[in-house]
Design a protein around this motif. Structure first.
Motif, PDB file in Angstrom:
ATOM      1  N   LEU A   3      34.232  -7.441   6.950  1.00  0.00           N
ATOM      2  CA  LEU A   3      33.768  -6.191   7.565  1.00  0.00           C
ATOM      3  C   LEU A   3      33.256  -5.219   6.506  1.00  0.00           C
ATOM      4  O   LEU A   3      32.239  -4.549   6.699  1.00  0.00           O
ATOM      5  N   GLN A   4      33.923  -5.175   5.396  1.00  0.00           N
ATOM      6  CA  GLN A   4      33.513  -4.284   4.311  1.00  0.00           C
ATOM      7  C   GLN A   4      32.115  -4.656   3.800  1.00  0.00           C
ATOM      8  O   GLN A   4      31.273  -3.793   3.578  1.00  0.00           O
ATOM      9  N   THR A   5      31.817  -5.906   3.657  1.00  0.00           N
ATOM     10  CA  THR A   5      30.507  -6.370   3.204  1.00  0.00           C
ATOM     11  C   THR A   5      29.440  -6.024   4.229  1.00  0.00           C
ATOM     12  O   THR A   5      28.348  -5.563   3.873  1.00  0.00           O
ATOM     13  N   ARG A   6      29.739  -6.223   5.502  1.00  0.00           N
ATOM     14  CA  ARG A   6      28.793  -5.879   6.560  1.00  0.00           C
ATOM     15  C   ARG A   6      28.476  -4.380   6.551  1.00  0.00           C
ATOM     16  O   ARG A   6      27.324  -3.970   6.700  1.00  0.00           O
ATOM     17  N   LEU A   7      29.531  -3.583   6.415  1.00  0.00           N
ATOM     18  CA  LEU A   7      29.330  -2.126   6.386  1.00  0.00           C
ATOM     19  C   LEU A   7      28.480  -1.705   5.186  1.00  0.00           C
ATOM     20  O   LEU A   7      27.607  -0.827   5.304  1.00  0.00           O
ATOM     21  N   ILE A   8      28.720  -2.303   4.060  1.00  0.00           N
ATOM     22  CA  ILE A   8      27.942  -1.977   2.862  1.00  0.00           C
ATOM     23  C   ILE A   8      26.473  -2.336   3.083  1.00  0.00           C
ATOM     24  O   ILE A   8      25.569  -1.556   2.758  1.00  0.00           O
ATOM     25  N   ILE A   9      26.213  -3.496   3.665  1.00  0.00           N
ATOM     26  CA  ILE A   9      24.832  -3.918   3.931  1.00  0.00           C
ATOM     27  C   ILE A   9      24.164  -2.980   4.938  1.00  0.00           C
ATOM     28  O   ILE A   9      23.021  -2.551   4.750  1.00  0.00           O
ATOM     29  N   ILE A  10      24.884  -2.627   5.997  1.00  0.00           N
ATOM     30  CA  ILE A  10      24.327  -1.720   7.018  1.00  0.00           C
ATOM     31  C   ILE A  10      24.055  -0.332   6.425  1.00  0.00           C
ATOM     32  O   ILE A  10      22.989   0.252   6.654  1.00  0.00           O
ATOM     33  N   ILE A  11      24.973   0.186   5.658  1.00  0.00           N
ATOM     34  CA  ILE A  11      24.807   1.520   5.061  1.00  0.00           C
ATOM     35  C   ILE A  11      23.656   1.516   4.061  1.00  0.00           C
ATOM     36  O   ILE A  11      22.826   2.433   4.045  1.00  0.00           O
ATOM     37  N   CYS A  12      23.575   0.482   3.239  1.00  0.00           N
ATOM     38  CA  CYS A  12      22.466   0.400   2.270  1.00  0.00           C
ATOM     39  C   CYS A  12      21.125   0.260   2.984  1.00  0.00           C
ATOM     40  O   CYS A  12      20.133   0.870   2.571  1.00  0.00           O
ATOM     41  N   SER A  13      21.085  -0.527   4.050  1.00  0.00           N
ATOM     42  CA  SER A  13      19.838  -0.673   4.820  1.00  0.00           C
ATOM     43  C   SER A  13      19.432   0.655   5.442  1.00  0.00           C
ATOM     44  O   SER A  13      18.257   1.034   5.425  1.00  0.00           O
ATOM     45  N   LEU A  14      20.382   1.360   6.012  1.00  0.00           N
ATOM     46  CA  LEU A  14      20.103   2.662   6.615  1.00  0.00           C
ATOM     47  C   LEU A  14      19.635   3.660   5.559  1.00  0.00           C
ATOM     48  O   LEU A  14      18.670   4.408   5.781  1.00  0.00           O
ATOM     49  N   LEU A  15      20.268   3.652   4.433  1.00  0.00           N
ATOM     50  CA  LEU A  15      19.877   4.546   3.345  1.00  0.00           C
ATOM     51  C   LEU A  15      18.457   4.232   2.857  1.00  0.00           C
ATOM     52  O   LEU A  15      17.645   5.142   2.643  1.00  0.00           O
ATOM     53  N   LEU A  16      18.137   2.964   2.718  1.00  0.00           N
ATOM     54  CA  LEU A  16      16.798   2.555   2.318  1.00  0.00           C
ATOM     55  C   LEU A  16      15.765   2.992   3.355  1.00  0.00           C
ATOM     56  O   LEU A  16      14.696   3.506   3.012  1.00  0.00           O
TER      57      LEU A  16
END
Length: 102
Positions: A3-16
């Protein structure tokens, strides 16, 4: 995947996505402002040139372009030589005397 990896990917994608969106927005605002400023500068130069005595007097003549064209060419030369300069009424009249020497 954790879950932590998924959240990091989602947050980074949103930030980008937000960064890309804001950069396009700022670029559009900058281009619109630049276009408006160029238009205002052109209008100011046109009003200044139209108010010069040479241009006003030339339109009282039967063939005004013979007097106006050399003056316009000189102004074009002066303004392209220094594109950041603004044109005042006194400079336009001074350019008239300089242009008459050509």
């Amino acid at each position: 995947m954790k879950l932590q990896t998924r959240l990091i990917i989602i947050i980074c994608s949103l930030l980008l996505f937000v960064i890309v969106f804001l950069s396009f927005l700022f670029q559009h605002m900058f281009a619109a402002t630049l276009k408006e400023q160029i238009g205002m500068r052109a209008l100011n130069v046109a009003e200044t040139v139209a108010a010069t005595p040479l241009v006003r007097d030339a339109f009282r003549q039967p063939d005004p372009h013979r007097q106006i064209q050399p003056f316009a060419d000189c102004l074009k030369h002066e303004l392209t030589k220094n594109p950041n300069a603004s044109l005042t009424q006194n400079q336009a009249v001074g350019c008239r005397s300089n242009c008459l020497m050509y």
